[in-house]
Design a protein around this motif. Structure first.
Motif, PDB file in Angstrom:
ATOM      1  N   ASN A 370     -26.281  26.132  89.645  1.00  0.00           N
ATOM      2  CA  ASN A 370     -27.365  26.316  88.657  1.00  0.00           C
ATOM      3  C   ASN A 370     -28.622  26.845  89.333  1.00  0.00           C
ATOM      4  N   GLN A 371     -28.927  26.282  90.507  1.00  0.00           N
ATOM      5  CA  GLN A 371     -30.117  26.735  91.249  1.00  0.00           C
ATOM      6  C   GLN A 371     -29.957  28.187  91.687  1.00  0.00           C
ATOM      7  N   ARG A 372     -28.744  28.549  92.087  1.00  0.00           N
ATOM      8  CA  ARG A 372     -28.498  29.929  92.525  1.00  0.00           C
ATOM      9  C   ARG A 372     -28.759  30.906  91.390  1.00  0.00           C
ATOM     10  N   GLN A 373     -28.209  30.602  90.217  1.00  0.00           N
ATOM     11  CA  GLN A 373     -28.352  31.537  89.104  1.00  0.00           C
ATOM     12  C   GLN A 373     -29.798  31.611  88.625  1.00  0.00           C
ATOM     13  N   ALA A 374     -30.499  30.461  88.686  1.00  0.00           N
ATOM     14  CA  ALA A 374     -31.917  30.471  88.312  1.00  0.00           C
ATOM     15  C   ALA A 374     -32.709  31.321  89.303  1.00  0.00           C
ATOM     16  N   LEU A 375     -32.383  31.181  90.602  1.00  0.00           N
ATOM     17  CA  LEU A 375     -33.047  31.965  91.635  1.00  0.00           C
ATOM     18  C   LEU A 375     -32.766  33.454  91.441  1.00  0.00           C
ATOM     19  N   ALA A 376     -31.517  33.796  91.119  1.00  0.00           N
ATOM     20  CA  ALA A 376     -31.156  35.202  90.897  1.00  0.00           C
ATOM     21  C   ALA A 376     -31.975  35.796  89.755  1.00  0.00           C
ATOM     22  N   GLY A 377     -32.158  35.014  88.677  1.00  0.00           N
ATOM     23  CA  GLY A 377     -32.969  35.483  87.549  1.00  0.00           C
ATOM     24  C   GLY A 377     -34.408  35.738  87.939  1.00  0.00           C
ATOM     25  N   LYS A 378     -34.980  34.841  88.757  1.00  0.00           N
ATOM     26  CA  LYS A 378     -36.375  35.009  89.199  1.00  0.00           C
ATOM     27  C   LYS A 378     -36.530  36.238  90.092  1.00  0.00           C
ATOM     28  N   LEU A 379     -35.515  36.490  90.954  1.00  0.00           N
ATOM     29  CA  LEU A 379     -35.586  37.661  91.836  1.00  0.00           C
ATOM     30  C   LEU A 379     -35.507  38.954  91.031  1.00  0.00           C
ATOM     31  N   LEU A 380     -34.693  38.954  89.964  1.00  0.00           N
ATOM     32  CA  LEU A 380     -34.628  40.139  89.102  1.00  0.00           C
ATOM     33  C   LEU A 380     -35.972  40.417  88.441  1.00  0.00           C
ATOM     34  N   LEU A 381     -36.648  39.341  87.990  1.00  0.00           N
ATOM     35  CA  LEU A 381     -37.987  39.507  87.409  1.00  0.00           C
ATOM     36  C   LEU A 381     -38.970  39.995  88.467  1.00  0.00           C
ATOM     37  N   GLU A 382     -38.831  39.450  89.683  1.00  0.00           N
ATOM     38  CA  GLU A 382     -39.736  39.787  90.781  1.00  0.00           C
ATOM     39  C   GLU A 382     -39.605  41.252  91.175  1.00  0.00           C
ATOM     40  N   SER A 383     -38.404  41.832  90.957  1.00  0.00           N
ATOM     41  CA  SER A 383     -38.196  43.231  91.351  1.00  0.00           C
ATOM     42  C   SER A 383     -39.029  44.194  90.499  1.00  0.00           C
ATOM     43  N   GLY A 384     -39.416  43.756  89.306  1.00  0.00           N
ATOM     44  CA  GLY A 384     -40.264  44.598  88.454  1.00  0.00           C
ATOM     45  C   GLY A 384     -39.520  45.619  87.635  1.00  0.00           C
ATOM     46  N   VAL A 385     -38.163  45.589  87.697  1.00  0.00           N
ATOM     47  CA  VAL A 385     -37.355  46.522  86.911  1.00  0.00           C
ATOM     48  C   VAL A 385     -36.663  45.734  85.806  1.00  0.00           C
ATOM     49  N   THR A 386     -36.832  46.173  84.557  1.00  0.00           N
ATOM     50  CA  THR A 386     -36.219  45.486  83.422  1.00  0.00           C
ATOM     51  C   THR A 386     -35.160  46.379  82.795  1.00  0.00           C
ATOM     52  N   SER A 387     -34.547  45.900  81.722  1.00  0.00           N
ATOM     53  CA  SER A 387     -33.504  46.680  81.037  1.00  0.00           C
ATOM     54  C   SER A 387     -34.065  47.937  80.380  1.00  0.00           C
TER      55      SER A 387
END
Length: 948
Positions: A370-387
Motif C-alpha cells: 500500500n505504501q509503495r503504490q501511494a508513493l508511486a502516485g505521489k511521484l507521478l504528481l511530483e513529475s508535473g506531467v498529467t494525463s
C-alpha cells in the motif's frame, strides 16, 4: 646442427627473415616456398625446418606438418629461434606438454642457461604443473639469484596449496601455505624484499591462512609503507572487518568520505560499521556506542549540507540507514525523518537522471504494498506531467519516465482492466512520439533517444495484455513499435534485446538472427550475452544458420583459451602477482562456461543431423569430431553460469520478481538439457563406433559393446531421474523472463524410447540375436510414431492459423524439428549399418558361404540381417517422404488481425506505418519459408542417404 652453429648469426637471421615476414602477414604458401628454398641450400638448418612445419600447419597439411616437427624435435635443439618456432606450433596444436619436453631436453644440455630455464618454467605454467614450477624456479634462483625467480617458487608453492591436486585436503593446504610464508619471512629477515608485488603476495599468503592480525601489522608497518604505498584501501577494510575493529574502520571511512563524497561502496561499509559499533555496546549504557547511529546520521547530514554540488551518494546512504534501522526495529523516523518524504526529496533532486529508478527501487522492498503504490502516485504528481499534459523539457520527460517505471515496479499496472491498459499503451506511444519529435532531433548515431523508454515500457504492457488473452496481436503491435524505435535510435541495445526476445517467442528465427547480428556482440559478450540467442537456437529448424552462430561463438572460446594461458605466463614474467589469481579464475570460468560446453555439444549434433555426403564423407566428418563415447569430458560440478541476466532492463513488480531463483531454476534446467544432449551424442557415437572401423562380428564382447550398454543404462536412468525431479517450466509472467528451456520438450518427445530401442537394435544386429525381428518391429513403430507426430503438429499449426498463427508457433516448430532430428540421426545410423553389413556379407560369402549354419537355431544369418535392415530403410524412406509432404503443406503464420487493423492502432506517422508493419510481417513469412526450405532439403538429403 654443425652447419647451423657455424653460420654467422646476422646471415642466419637475414636468410630466415622472408619466411618470418610471410608467416606474419598470413602468406603461408609463400612462407613454405621460402623455407624449402632455404633448406635446399642448408638442409640441416633446424629453424628453417621448424618454420616449414609451421607453414604446413597453417596450410592445413597436418600430417606433413607433424612429421616435419617430429623430426626437428627429435634433434633436441637448443637454439632459441628453433625452440620458439616449435613452441609456437605446439601452442597452436594445443600440445602444451610437448613444449615442456622440448625445454627439458634443452636444459639438460645447458643446465645453467637462464633463458632456457625461464622458458621451461613458463612451459610448466601453461600445463599448471605447480610442483615442477617450484623446482625450476629454485634452479633458476640458484643460477641467477634474482628476487623474481625466488617469488616464482613462492607463488608455485601457494598454488600447490590452493589449486593443486592436494588442495582439497586442509592439512596439505596448511603445510604448503605455511612453507610459502616461511620462505617470504626468510627473505624479509635478509632484507631482500624489493617490490610492491612481493608485499602484495605476502599479504595474500597471510590472508589465505586467516592470519589477519599479522597481515594488519605488516600492512601498517614501515616496510609495506615503503614498498607498497599504493595498497588499495579495500585491503584495510577487509582486514579491519575480519579483526572486528569497527571503531577504526568507522573513523577511516569518515576520512575517506570527506575526501570523496560520492562513493556508494564506502557509504555502505560506513553504515555497516556503525551498526556493528551499536552491537558492541554493553547493555545498560545509555550514552556510549549507542550514539553511533546518531553520529552516522549527523555525518551524512553534514556532507549533504556542506556539499556545493548535490551528489547522490549521501542521499542514498541516508535512505539506506533509514531502511536498516527499520529492519532492526529502531526508531528511524525519529532520528532521520519520514522515509516517504526522503524518497520524494531524492526524486526532486535526481529524478532527471536515468539511474534514479533503480536507486529508488533499492528501498521499495522495505515498505508495504500500500505504501509503495501511494508513493508511486505521489511521484507521478511530483513529475508535473498529467494525463492531459506533456513534458516541457528533457528533465521533466525523464522524471515522468522515472515515475512511470517506479509505478510499474510497485505493481500499479497489475490489476488494471484491459481497456485501461490499452489506453495506457496508447498514451505511452504518444509520449514516445512527442519526446522523439521534440527532444530527439540531431542525435549522434551512438545516442539513445530520450523518450525510448516509453516504447520499452509499452512493449512490457502489451506483453501483459497478450498473456492475459493468450493472443499474439498486442505483442506483435509492440514488436512493430520497437522496430520503429530502432529506426530512429539505431544504438538502443535495450530495444534490440527486447525485439530479439519477441522474435524468439514467436519462433521467427530470421528476425531473431537479424537482431542478434544488429547487437554486434563481441569477445567476452559472446559468453555473458550469447545466451539470449544461442540457447534458443537448437530445435528451431535452421541448421545452417545455427552452425554459423556456433562457429563464431566457439572461435572466441578456443582463441581466448590460448590467449588466457599467455596472460597468465605474462603475469609471471612481470611478477604481477595481484593479477595472477584473477586471470586464473577468469580462465576457469570461461573453460567451464555452460555457454561454451552447450555450444560445443549442439554444434556436433547439428553436424551429424545435417550431414549430406556419401557414407565415406560422413564417416570422415564423424571421425574428425573426435567424440569419445566412453569418456565424459564435461566437468559437471564445475560448470559456470556466466550469463548477464541484468542486461535486459526490467521494471516489473518487485514482489513478483525473484531474480536469484529465476537464475537458479533456468541454470539447473539448462544443465539438465545439456546432460540429455551430451549423453544422446555419446550414445549415438557408440552406435557408430560399434561398426565403424572394425568388421562385423557375430559375438560382441569388446569395449565398444560394454560402453554402449553402460551409456544405454545411463540414458534410461537420466530420464527416470528427470521425471522424478518434476521440474516446472520457467515462469512466463513478464516479457523479460527467460523463455522456457527445452527440458520439457525433450521429456515430452519420444527421445528416451527412440534411442533406447535403437541401442537394442544395434546390439541385436551385431550379435544376430533371435529377437532381431521383434526389435526391428519396435524401432519401425517408433519411426511411425515420430512421423505421425510431425504430421499432426503441422496439421494443428495449419488449423490454428485461422485464429492465431503466432502464439504457439515456437513450440510447434520445436516439435517438428525434434522429430526430424531423430529421423535424421536414424538415417545416418542405417546408412552406416547397411554399408558395414554389405561389406561383411560379401567378404564372408567369398570365404565360407555356409559358415553361419554352425550357430544355434537362435542365430540370424547376415543375409537375413541385411534383408531386415533393407526393410527398415524402405520404411524410413517412406516416412521421410510423408514428413516432406506434410512440410510442403505447412502454411506461413497468419496474424489474428489484418494489417490495416494494425495500422489504425499503431497511430504512428502514416508514411512509416505501412512499410513498418509490412516489413515485420515479411520477416515472419521469410523465416517460415526459409525454415520449410531447409527442412525439406534436410529430408531430401536423408532420403538420398538411405537410397544409396
Amino acid at each position: 646442427m654443425a652447419q647451423q652453429q657455424g653460420m654467422d648469426s646476422a646471415l642466419f637471421e637475414r636468410r630466415l627473415r622472408p619466411v618470418y615476414d610471410n608467416l606474419e602477414v598470413g602468406n603461408n604458401r609463400k612462407a613454405l616456398q621460402e623455407s624449402e628454398k632455404l633448406l635446399r641450400k642448408h638442409p640441416t638448418l633446424l629453424c628453417a625446418r621448424a618454420l616449414k612445419g609451421l607453414s604446413l600447419l597453417r596450410l592445413g597439411r597436418y600430417d606433413e606438418s607433424h612429421g616435419c616437427l617430429q623430426t626437428v624435435a627429435e634433434e633436441k635443439p637448443t637454439d632459441d629461434s628453433t625452440l620458439q618456432v616449435l613452441s609456437f606450433c605446439y601452442r597452436e596444436m594445443e600440445q602444451l606438454d610437448k613444449i615442456v619436453e622440448l625445454y627439458q631436453h634443452a636444459v639438460k644440455q645447458n643446465p645453467g642457461n637462464e633463458e632456457l630455464l625461464a622458458h621451461l618454467f613458463i612451459s610448466h605454467v601453461r600445463v599448471e604443473d605447480y610442483k615442477a614450477q617450484q623446482a625450476v624456479a629454485l634452479q633458476l634462483y640458484k643460477a641467477q639469484p634474482k628476487n623474481a625467480y625466488y617469488f616464482w617458487s613462492v607463488i608455485s608453492v601457494v598454488f600447490q596449496g590452493i589449486r593443486g591436486p592436494e588442495s582439497a585436503l586442509p592439512e596439505k593446504r596448511k603445510i604448503y601455505l605455511g612453507l610459502a610464508q616461511r620462505m617470504v619471512d626468510k627473505h624479509i629477515k635478509e632484507g631482500k624484499m624489493e617490490t610492491e608485488q612481493e608485499a602484495f603476495l605476502y599479504l595474500h599468503i597471510l590472508k589465505l591462512q586467516s592470519k589477519y592480525q599479522e597481515a594488519w601489522e605488516f600492512l601498517t608497518g614501515e616496510l609495506c609503507a615503503k614498498l607498497y604505498p599504493g595498497a588499495p584501501v579495500s585491503m584495510k577494510f577487509e582486514l579491519l572487518k575480519e579483526l572486528g575493529n569497527w571503531r577504526e574502520l568507522n573513523e577511516l571511512l569518515q576520512q575517506l568520505l570527506d575526501a570523496d563524497r560520492d562513493r556508494w561502496d564506502f557509504y555502505k561499509e560506513y553504515i555497516q560499521s556503525s551498526f556493528e559499533l551499536l552491537k558492541l555496546t554493553p547493555q545498560g549504557v545509555e550514552n556510549g556506542e549507542k550514539d553511533s547511529l546518531a553520529r552516522c546520521q549527523e555525518f551524512l547530514q553534514g556532507i549533504i549540507d556542506s556539499s556545493e554540488r548535490k551528489k547522490r551518494g549521501p542521499y542514498l546512504a541516508r535512505l539506506e540507514l533509514h531502511q536498516r534501522m527499520r529492519a532492526e526495529q529502531l526508531p528511524a523516523e525519529k532520528l532521520i525523518g519520514d522515509f516517504e518524504e526522503m524518497v520524494i526529496e531524492y526524486f526532486r533532486l535526481f529524478g532527471d537522471k536515468s539511474c534514479c529508478t533503480h536507486d529508488i527501487a533499492l528501498f521499495l522492498p522495505s515498505i508495504s504494498m500500500n505504501q509503495r503504490q501511494a508513493l508511486a502516485g505521489k511521484l507521478l504528481l511530483e513529475s508535473g506531467v498529467t494525463s492531459t499534459s506533456l513534458p516541457k523539457n528533457k528533465e521533466q520527460l525523464q522524471k515522468h519516465l522515472c515515475a512511470l517505471q517506479i509505478s510499474r515496479m510497485c505493481g500499479s499496472h497489475m490489476d488494471l482492466p484491459v481497456d485501461h491498459l490499452l489506453a495506457f499503451y496508447t498514451a505511452l506511444k504518444l509520449h514516445y512520439e512527442h519526446g522523439r519529435s521534440t527532444f530527439g532531433k540531431k542525435l549522434l548515431a551512438t545516442e539513445m533517444g530520450p523518450s525510448d523508454a516509453y516504447a520499452l515500457l509499452a512493449a512490457n504492457v502489451m506483453y501483459d495484455l497478450s498473456r492475459r488473452e493468450n493472443k499474439s496481436d498486442h505483442l506483435f503491435e509492440a514488436l512493430c513499435l520497437l522496430q520503429y524505435v530502432l529506426r530512429n535510435s539505431t544504438s538502443n541495445f535495450h530495444v534490440k534485446l527486447l525485439s530479439l526476445k519477441i522474435y524468439h517467442l514467436f519462433g521467427c528465427q530470421v528476425g531473431a538472427q537479424e537482431m542478434y547480428e544488429y547487437l554486434d556482440i563481441k569477445q567476452i559478450q559472446l559468453d555473458s550475452m550469447g545466451y539470449v540467442h544461442c540457447q534458443l537456437l537448437p530445435l528451431g529448424g535452421r541448421y545452417s544458420g545455427n552452425r554459423n552462430v556456433y562457429d563464431a561463438t566457439l572461435k572466441f572460446f578456443t582463441n581466448s583459451y590460448k590467449e588466457r594461458l599467455e596472460y597468465i605466463a605474462l603475469t609471471y614474467r612481470f611478477c604481477t602477482f595481484s593479477k595472477m589469481e584473477e586471470f586464473m579464475n577468469f580462465k576457469e570460468r570461461l573453460t567451464n562456461s555452460l555457454q561454451y560446453v552447450a555450444c560445443s555439444v549442439e554444434a556436433q549434433i547439428c553436424d551429424l543431423v545435417s550431414s549430406y555426403g556419401n557414407i565415406t564423407q560422413n564417416l570422415t566428418a564423424y571421425v574428425a569430431m573426435s567424440i569419445e563415447p566412453a569418456e565424459d569430458r564435461i566437468a559437471w560440478h564445475e560448470l559456470s553460469d556466466n550469463r548477464d541476466l541484468e542486461a535486459i532492463i526490467r521494471w516489473d513488480p518487485l514482489h513478483e520478481v525473484d531474480a536469484a531463483e529465476e537464475r537458479k531454476e533456468s541454470f539447473d534446467q539448462e544443465v539438465e538439457v545439456l546432460q540429455v544432449r551430451s549423453l544422446m551424442l555419446r550414445l549415438f557415437a557408440s552406435f557408430i563406433d560399434l561398426y565403424h572401423g572394425a568388421g562385423l562380428k557375430d559375438s560382441a564382447t569388446g569395449a565398444e559393446t560394454t560402453t554402449l550398454e553402460l551409456l544405454r543404462e545411463s540414458w534410461t536412468g537420466l530420464f527416470q531421474r528427470l521425471r522424478l525431479m518434476n521440474y516446472k517450466p520457467l515462469a512466463q509472467k513478464f516479457l523479460v523472463n527467460l523463455l522456457p528451456t527445452r527440458l520439457h520438450l525433450l521429456l515430452d518427445m519420444p527421445y528416451e524410447r527412440f534411442f533406447d530401442d535403437l541401442a537394442q537394435l544395434v546390439l541385436d544386429l551385431q550379435s544376430g540375436s533371435g529377437k532381431l525381428a521383434e526389435q526391428c518391429k519396435r524401432v519401425g513403430d517408433n519411426v511411425i510414431t515420430v512421423m505421425e507426430l510431425c504430421v499432426q503438429i503441422i496439421n494443428e499449426s495449419n488449423e490454428s492459423n485461422g485464429m492465431d498463427g503466432l502464439w504457439k508457433r515456437r513450440g510447434q516448430q520445436q516439435k517438428v524439428a525434434a522429430s526430424l532430428e531423430m529421423l535424421s540421426l536414424y538415417a545416418f545410423l542405417l546408412s552406416v549399418l547397411n554399408d558395414k553389413l554389405q561389406v561383411s556379407s560379401k567378404a564372408k560369402t567369398k570365404k565360407k558361404p555356409v559358415e553361419n549354419k554352425v550357430d544355434g537355431p537362435q542365430h540370424i544369418s547376415e543375409k537375413e540381417r541385411s534383408q531386415m535392415l533393407q526393410e527398415l530403410i524402405r520404411q524410413l524412406k517412406h516416412k521421410l517422404e510423408a514428413c516432406d509432404a506434410a512440410i510442403r503443406t505447412w502454411k506461413a503464420p497468419v496474424l489474428p488481425r489484418d494489417l490495416s487493423s494494425f495500422m489504425s492502432d499503431m497511430s504512428l506517422k502514416p508514411e512509416v506505418e505501412a512499410t513498418l508493419i509490412g516489413d515485420v510481417s515479411a520477416t515472419f513469412k521469410d523465416s517460415h519459408e526459409l525454415m520449410v526450405t531447409e527442412l525439406r532439403n534436410l529430408l531430401k538429403d536423408k532420403i538420398r542417404m538411405v537410397s544409396k
